[in-house]
Design an enzyme around this catalytic site. Structure first.
Site, short mmCIF file in Angstrom:
data_model
loop_
_atom_site.label_atom_id
_atom_site.label_comp_id
_atom_site.label_asym_id
_atom_site.label_seq_id
_atom_site.Cartn_x
_atom_site.Cartn_y
_atom_site.Cartn_z
N CYS A 65 -12.26 -8.18 -10.97
CA CYS A 65 -13.01 -8.59 -9.75
C CYS A 65 -13.71 -9.69 -9.81
O CYS A 65 -13.43 -10.74 -8.63
CB CYS A 65 -13.77 -7.37 -9.10
N HIS A 117 -18.81 -4.33 -9.52
CA HIS A 117 -18.06 -4.88 -8.52
C HIS A 117 -18.38 -5.88 -7.52
O HIS A 117 -19.49 -5.68 -7.31
CB HIS A 117 -17.22 -3.57 -8.00
N ASP A 129 -10.70 -8.24 -2.42
CA ASP A 129 -11.19 -8.02 -3.60
C ASP A 129 -9.95 -7.77 -4.89
O ASP A 129 -8.94 -7.32 -4.29
CB ASP A 129 -12.36 -7.11 -4.01
#
Length: 154
Positions: A65, A117, A129
């Protein structure tokens, strides 16, 4: 006042006005530049849809990510971000949910001190993402996400 003095005053006034415009651009100019940067970053991000997820990877053929976010900002806006999601949160400008715009970063975690994240907001409650399904577009309100903050990197 003679003509020479008048010309000097007009010239000086114009110089000061131009300097002011250069130092303090209008919101329209700034908004246009930010929109253009977003479009560039979004185009890079969109071109990576479907790219596989690999923990610790920074691209271009696989991402995690934060590696993905770092890659798209570097290649889309020549903006260098730190390597991890936590560091990206710590070093970018904090904003509220109400201020959220396309191109802002969305952070997921247990708290702002425990972020795991990150994705880029693309509008309509969605982000792009890199996660276990690869690079995808998805809702920031998915039941498996706990949004802990938003920042503006550009």
């Amino acid at each position: 006042m003679n003509k020479t003095t008048m010309k000097v005053l007009i010239s000086l006034t114009m110089t000061v006005a131009m300097a002011f415009i250069m130092l303090f651009p209008s919101n329209e100019t700034t908004a246009s530049a930010n929109s253009s940067k977003y479009d560039s970053i979004y185009n890079v991000a969109n071109s990576k849809l479907g790219t596989r997820y690999v923990y610790g990877s920074t691209g271009p053929s696989s991402f995690d990510c934060s590696g993905f976010v770092r890659y798209i900002f570097k290649h889309g806006a020549n903006k260098h971000l730190p390597r991890t999601a936590q560091s990206q949160y710590n070093t970018t400008k904090k904003i509220s949910k109400k201020q959220l715009k396309k191109g802002d970063l969305v952070f997921i975690g247990a708290s702002t001190k425990s972020i795991y994240h990150v994705g880029m907001y693309i509008g309509n409650g969605e982000m792009i993402d890199a996660q276990n399904r690869g690079v995808v577009k998805e809702s920031i309100h998915a039941p498996w996400w706990h949004v802990v903050g938003y920042t503006r990197a550009i």
